[in-house]
Design a protein around this motif. Structure first.
Motif, PDB file in Angstrom:
ATOM      1  N   GLY A 199       0.803  -1.223   0.000  1.00 44.34           N
ATOM      2  CA  GLY A 199       0.000   0.000   0.000  1.00 44.34           C
ATOM      3  C   GLY A 199       0.833   1.269   0.000  1.00 44.34           C
ATOM      4  N   GLY A 200       2.160   1.128   0.037  1.00 43.58           N
ATOM      5  CA  GLY A 200       3.029   2.295  -0.010  1.00 43.58           C
ATOM      6  C   GLY A 200       3.216   2.998   1.320  1.00 43.58           C
ATOM      7  N   TYR A 201       2.830   2.331   2.381  1.00 41.28           N
ATOM      8  CA  TYR A 201       2.948   2.957   3.701  1.00 41.28           C
ATOM      9  C   TYR A 201       4.309   2.711   4.348  1.00 41.28           C
ATOM     10  CZ  TYR A 201      -2.074   3.768   3.579  1.00 41.28           C
ATOM     11  OH  TYR A 201      -3.318   4.212   3.234  1.00 41.28           O
ATOM     12  N   VAL A 202       4.933   1.588   4.063  1.00 43.08           N
ATOM     13  CA  VAL A 202       6.227   1.269   4.660  1.00 43.08           C
ATOM     14  C   VAL A 202       7.163   0.703   3.604  1.00 43.08           C
ATOM     15  CG1 VAL A 202       5.112   0.732   6.882  1.00 43.08           C
ATOM     16  CG2 VAL A 202       5.707  -1.132   5.306  1.00 43.08           C
ATOM     17  N   GLU A 203       8.437   0.709   3.931  1.00 36.53           N
ATOM     18  CA  GLU A 203       9.453   0.056   3.107  1.00 36.53           C
ATOM     19  C   GLU A 203      10.231  -0.877   4.020  1.00 36.53           C
ATOM     20  OE1 GLU A 203      13.581   1.529   1.283  1.00 36.53           O
ATOM     21  OE2 GLU A 203      11.838   2.468   0.321  1.00 36.53           O
ATOM     22  N   LEU A 204      10.313  -2.149   3.656  1.00 38.45           N
ATOM     23  CA  LEU A 204      10.929  -3.160   4.504  1.00 38.45           C
ATOM     24  C   LEU A 204      12.354  -3.445   4.065  1.00 38.45           C
ATOM     25  CD1 LEU A 204       7.937  -5.691   4.737  1.00 38.45           C
ATOM     26  CD2 LEU A 204       8.480  -3.783   6.270  1.00 38.45           C
ATOM     27  N   GLY A 205      13.251  -3.599   5.044  1.00 41.64           N
ATOM     28  CA  GLY A 205      14.634  -3.965   4.779  1.00 41.64           C
ATOM     29  C   GLY A 205      15.090  -4.982   5.802  1.00 41.64           C
ATOM     30  N   VAL A 206      16.379  -5.277   5.823  1.00 39.38           N
ATOM     31  CA  VAL A 206      16.934  -6.216   6.784  1.00 39.38           C
ATOM     32  C   VAL A 206      17.077  -5.512   8.128  1.00 39.38           C
ATOM     33  CG1 VAL A 206      18.875  -7.701   7.347  1.00 39.38           C
ATOM     34  CG2 VAL A 206      18.155  -7.443   4.962  1.00 39.38           C
ATOM     35  N   LYS A 207      16.324  -5.940   9.105  1.00 37.15           N
ATOM     36  CA  LYS A 207      16.300  -5.322  10.433  1.00 37.15           C
ATOM     37  C   LYS A 207      16.043  -3.813  10.336  1.00 37.15           C
ATOM     38  CE  LYS A 207      19.106  -8.601  13.048  1.00 37.15           C
ATOM     39  NZ  LYS A 207      20.249  -8.762  13.989  1.00 37.15           N
ATOM     40  N   ARG A 208      15.221  -3.437   9.358  1.00 40.05           N
ATOM     41  CA  ARG A 208      14.930  -2.021   9.135  1.00 40.05           C
ATOM     42  C   ARG A 208      13.540  -1.877   8.547  1.00 40.05           C
ATOM     43  NH1 ARG A 208      15.047   0.562   4.564  1.00 40.05           N
ATOM     44  NH2 ARG A 208      16.282  -1.068   3.562  1.00 40.05           N
ATOM     45  N   ILE A 209      12.792  -0.927   9.079  1.00 39.06           N
ATOM     46  CA  ILE A 209      11.467  -0.611   8.549  1.00 39.06           C
ATOM     47  C   ILE A 209      11.379   0.905   8.426  1.00 39.06           C
ATOM     48  CG2 ILE A 209       8.974  -0.696   8.933  1.00 39.06           C
ATOM     49  CD1 ILE A 209       9.417  -3.219  10.597  1.00 39.06           C
ATOM     50  N   THR A 210      11.069   1.384   7.232  1.00 37.00           N
ATOM     51  CA  THR A 210      10.902   2.808   7.019  1.00 37.00           C
ATOM     52  C   THR A 210       9.419   3.130   6.899  1.00 37.00           C
ATOM     53  OG1 THR A 210      13.018   2.944   5.853  1.00 37.00           O
ATOM     54  CG2 THR A 210      11.475   4.774   5.543  1.00 37.00           C
ATOM     55  N   LEU A 211       8.934   3.994   7.780  1.00 41.30           N
ATOM     56  CA  LEU A 211       7.547   4.454   7.711  1.00 41.30           C
ATOM     57  C   LEU A 211       7.512   5.632   6.744  1.00 41.30           C
ATOM     58  CD1 LEU A 211       6.694   4.442  11.540  1.00 41.30           C
ATOM     59  CD2 LEU A 211       6.697   2.530   9.924  1.00 41.30           C
ATOM     60  N   LYS A 212       6.760   5.491   5.650  1.00 40.61           N
ATOM     61  CA  LYS A 212       6.775   6.503   4.591  1.00 40.61           C
ATOM     62  C   LYS A 212       5.674   7.547   4.767  1.00 40.61           C
ATOM     63  CE  LYS A 212       7.647   4.857   0.469  1.00 40.61           C
ATOM     64  NZ  LYS A 212       7.540   4.006  -0.765  1.00 40.61           N
ATOM     65  N   LYS A 213       4.604   7.193   5.453  1.00 38.31           N
ATOM     66  CA  LYS A 213       3.521   8.139   5.746  1.00 38.31           C
ATOM     67  C   LYS A 213       2.712   7.576   6.905  1.00 38.31           C
ATOM     68  CE  LYS A 213       0.967   6.121   1.854  1.00 38.31           C
ATOM     69  NZ  LYS A 213       0.275   6.413   0.560  1.00 38.31           N
ATOM     70  N   LYS A 214       1.821   8.382   7.428  1.00 42.99           N
ATOM     71  CA  LYS A 214       1.056   7.944   8.588  1.00 42.99           C
ATOM     72  C   LYS A 214       0.283   6.674   8.267  1.00 42.99           C
ATOM     73  CE  LYS A 214      -2.403   9.373  11.972  1.00 42.99           C
ATOM     74  NZ  LYS A 214      -1.632   8.675  13.045  1.00 42.99           N
ATOM     75  N   LEU A 215       0.364   5.707   9.163  1.00 39.67           N
ATOM     76  CA  LEU A 215      -0.302   4.430   8.948  1.00 39.67           C
ATOM     77  C   LEU A 215      -1.799   4.558   9.160  1.00 39.67           C
ATOM     78  CD1 LEU A 215       2.267   2.160  10.842  1.00 39.67           C
ATOM     79  CD2 LEU A 215       2.216   2.749   8.416  1.00 39.67           C
ATOM     80  N   PRO A 216      -2.594   3.869   8.354  1.00 39.23           N
ATOM     81  CA  PRO A 216      -4.057   3.958   8.504  1.00 39.23           C
ATOM     82  C   PRO A 216      -4.530   3.343   9.807  1.00 39.23           C
ATOM     83  CG  PRO A 216      -3.468   2.235   6.934  1.00 39.23           C
ATOM     84  CD  PRO A 216      -2.205   2.970   7.261  1.00 39.23           C
ATOM     85  N   ALA A 217      -5.565   3.919  10.403  1.00 34.51           N
ATOM     86  CA  ALA A 217      -6.074   3.423  11.675  1.00 34.51           C
ATOM     87  C   ALA A 217      -6.706   2.045  11.537  1.00 34.51           C
ATOM     88  CB  ALA A 217      -7.101   4.416  12.240  1.00 34.51           C
ATOM     89  N   ARG A 218      -7.238   1.746  10.370  1.00 36.32           N
ATOM     90  CA  ARG A 218      -7.865   0.444  10.117  1.00 36.32           C
ATOM     91  C   ARG A 218      -7.256  -0.166   8.865  1.00 36.32           C
ATOM     92  NH1 ARG A 218      -9.131   1.238  14.444  1.00 36.32           N
ATOM     93  NH2 ARG A 218     -11.174   1.416  15.432  1.00 36.32           N
ATOM     94  N   TRP A 219      -7.262  -1.505   8.798  1.00 37.76           N
ATOM     95  CA  TRP A 219      -6.728  -2.186   7.622  1.00 37.76           C
ATOM     96  C   TRP A 219      -7.627  -3.348   7.261  1.00 37.76           C
ATOM     97  CZ3 TRP A 219      -3.329  -0.389   4.387  1.00 37.76           C
ATOM     98  CH2 TRP A 219      -2.753  -1.247   3.413  1.00 37.76           C
TER      99      TRP A 219
END
Length: 219
Positions: A199-219
């Motif tokens: 959904g473009g909200y996060v970017e996953l890496g090795v032992k790393r998570i980048t939050l790209k924008k505010k996460l939605p309250a519901r999924w």
């Protein structure tokens, strides 16, 4: 390492602590532990606390099925184990996250410290209250939030939510660590993170998570 070098190292590390905690640590016995060593076991009797000089430990509990919930981590300069100084059992387990060095201070030595430095009692009570509030918050989340709600709370609790122009990078964090924090399986957490990545909200890496924008309250 010989005794004199051990004593010198202990004095050097104690000198780096907040003074009142340093004087408490000086009453203890130096102990070293390897990574993944259990220092305290939930439910066991305890009559001592530990002042952490080097390294990090995690505080956690497990159920009868072996599922783990992590309450938090403690870093050098802080202490743990104070909850059982009333003579009751340990309220949680503690495990080293890497090599650690600490001072084990007996209940008798703690009482002597409080007698000689009564102002430290306020700091000790404040510590107990702070950790009780943290445990209460963990229980509230487990009762009132679903797994997704607990995951986004964990991701956004350290540095706050991200925005499009101000991403937030979380390092040295794994899917299993998040799962232990929220009381869910690693597989479920991985699925939720993958969905957020799509959904473009996060970017996953090795032992790393980048939050790209505010996460939605519901999924």
């Amino acid at each position: 390492m010989n005794v004199s070098r051990t004593a010198a190292e202990q004095e050097r590390l104690i000198a780096m602590l907040e003074p009142s905690i340093g004087r408490l640590a000086a009453r203890g016995i130096l102990r070293s532990y390897r990574k993944n060593t259990i220092l305290l076991n939930e439910g066991e009797p305890g009559d001592s606390l530990f002042v952490l000089l080097q390294g990090q430990v995690k505080v956690y509990a497990t159920d009868e099925n072996g599922r783990e919930i992590t309450y938090g981590t403690i870093v050098a300069g802080d202490y743990f184990g104070e909850m059982s100084l009333d003579g009751g059992p340990r309220s949680a387990s503690v495990m080293s996250l890497g090599p650690v060095l600490c001072c084990l201070v007996t209940r008798q030595a703690v009482l002597q410290h409080l007698d000689e430095e009564p102002t430290f009692a306020i700091k000790l009570v404040t510590q107990v209250i702070r950790r009780a509030r943290s445990a209460t918050e963990t229980a509230r989340q487990m009762a009132l939030l679903d797994v997704y709600g607990r995951v986004i709370h964990t991701l956004e609790s350290e540095h706050g939510p991200a925005a499009a122009q101000t991403p937030v990078q979380l390092t040295q964090i794994t899917h299993q660590q998040i799962a232990s924090r929220v009381g869910a399986s690693r597989e479920m957490v991985s699925r939720l993170l993958k969905d957020l990545e799509k959904g473009g909200y996060v970017e996953l890496g090795v032992k790393r998570i980048t939050l790209k924008k505010k996460l939605p309250a519901r999924w």
